[in-house]
Scaffold this active site. Structure first.
Site, PDB file in Angstrom:
ATOM      1  N   GLY A  98       0.802  -1.216   0.000  1.00  0.00           N
ATOM      2  CA  GLY A  98       0.000   0.000   0.000  1.00  0.00           C
ATOM      3  C   GLY A  98       0.836   1.267   0.000  1.00  0.00           C
ATOM      4  N   GLU A 106      -5.022  -4.280  -5.223  1.00  0.00           N
ATOM      5  CA  GLU A 106      -3.955  -5.291  -5.103  1.00  0.00           C
ATOM      6  C   GLU A 106      -4.447  -6.489  -4.303  1.00  0.00           C
ATOM      7  OE1 GLU A 106      -0.941  -2.869  -3.301  1.00  0.00           O
ATOM      8  OE2 GLU A 106       0.145  -2.649  -5.191  1.00  0.00           O
TER       9      GLU A 106
HETATM   10  O1  DER Z   1       2.077  -0.228  -2.960  1.00  0.00           O
HETATM   11  C1  DER Z   1       2.384  -1.446  -3.038  1.00  0.00           C
HETATM   12  O2  DER Z   1       1.940  -2.335  -2.301  1.00  0.00           O
HETATM   13  C2  DER Z   1       3.401  -1.790  -4.058  1.00  0.00           C
HETATM   14  O3  DER Z   1       3.391  -3.127  -4.355  1.00  0.00           O
HETATM   15  C3  DER Z   1       4.708  -1.253  -3.621  1.00  0.00           C
HETATM   16  O4  DER Z   1       4.751  -0.936  -2.288  1.00  0.00           O
HETATM   17  C4  DER Z   1       5.938  -2.026  -3.962  1.00  0.00           C
HETATM   18  O5  DER Z   1       6.752  -1.015  -4.335  1.00  0.00           O
HETATM   19  P1  DER Z   1       8.152  -1.187  -5.047  1.00  0.00           P
HETATM   20  O6  DER Z   1       8.073  -2.438  -5.898  1.00  0.00           O
HETATM   21  O7  DER Z   1       8.267   0.062  -5.866  1.00  0.00           O
HETATM   22  O8  DER Z   1       9.126  -1.278  -3.943  1.00  0.00           O
END
Ligand code: DER
Length: 233
Positions: A98, A106
């Protein structure tokens, strides 16, 4: 950079080792690591056999940019495999997600998938939620309930704040679903307490969904700075 390289190797490995010829419907998460998931699928000669379900605006653009077939959850409610990033992963594969304010879609996609695979660079794999990720647990709330929920989160020992927008947009972040995000700091959350904390937050009227993904991921592919990939299941 080393971090970008570790994101790429874990995402490529996750696709190469888990996407099967019988798979048709693929969930595509949000964030910077899943960029490499869409890129890898876009390289496949049989990519047109897949329909990709997005988890928000950025995820939809990723699918379009990689010339993948775009689907939607209404039409394709059963997903064969979903790939997504995480803000933090504990030793039981519970996640905080998040950071990008996409947690509702998601979690919908993850929950609709037979296989849910997390991809992340090793900074995220800390063993305990709240140990590395210091921005709190993201919680999606209906806008007019935000004050009520700030009070209720404080009562259970949290330190909650409404996620502010940027100077370019006065007011709070508005999610793709038209809701607010409250980030609530609970400090470190012992692995054994994650499920109960999630239930407590979900029970608060006005909470739409939390960024605690409890026992949802089957596998995590962790990209290490030394160029290796660690698989946890
Ligand atoms: O917002 C989320 O849950 C995304 O999956 C995220 O936090 C993962 O971010 P990153 O792959 O840019 O680290």
């Amino acid at each position: 950079s080393l971090v970008e390289k570790s994101k790429k190797i874990c995402a490529y490995a996750a696709v190469d080792e888990n996407l099967k010829p019988n798979h048709k419907i693929i969930g595509i998460g949000s964030g910077s690591t899943v960029v490499y998931i869409a890129e890898r699928i876009g390289h496949l000669p049989n990519k047109d056999q897949f329909t990709c379900i997005p988890t928000g605006f950025q995820s939809k653009q990723l699918i379009i940019d990689n010339k993948l077939n775009l689907g939607n959850l209404e039409e394709f409610s059963k997903i064969d495999i979903a790939f997504d990033g995480a803000d933090e992963i504990d030793s039981n594969l519970n996640c905080i997600k998040g950071g990008g304010a996409c947690l509702l879609q998601e979690k919908l996609v993850a929950d609709s998938a037979d296989n849910f695979i997390i991809v992340a660079d090793d900074r995220k794999s800390t063993g305990v939620l709240g140990k590395g990720w210091k921005k709190g647990v993201p919680i999606e709330v209906v806008p007019n309930a935000y004050n009520k929920i700030l009070n209720e989160l404080s009562k259970i020992g949290g330190n909650p704040t409404v996620r502010p927008g940027t100077p370019a947009k006065a007011g709070p972040v508005i999610t793709d679903n038209g809701n607010f995000i409250i980030d609530c700091d609970f400090g470190e959350i012992p692995v054994a307490d994650v499920k109960d904390l999630n239930s407590k937050i979900k029970a608060m009227v006005g909470v739409v969904e939390t960024g605690l993904f409890v026992n949802m991921a089957q596998k995590a592919y962790i990209g290490n700075a030394d160029g290796t990939v660690t698989t946890v299941s």
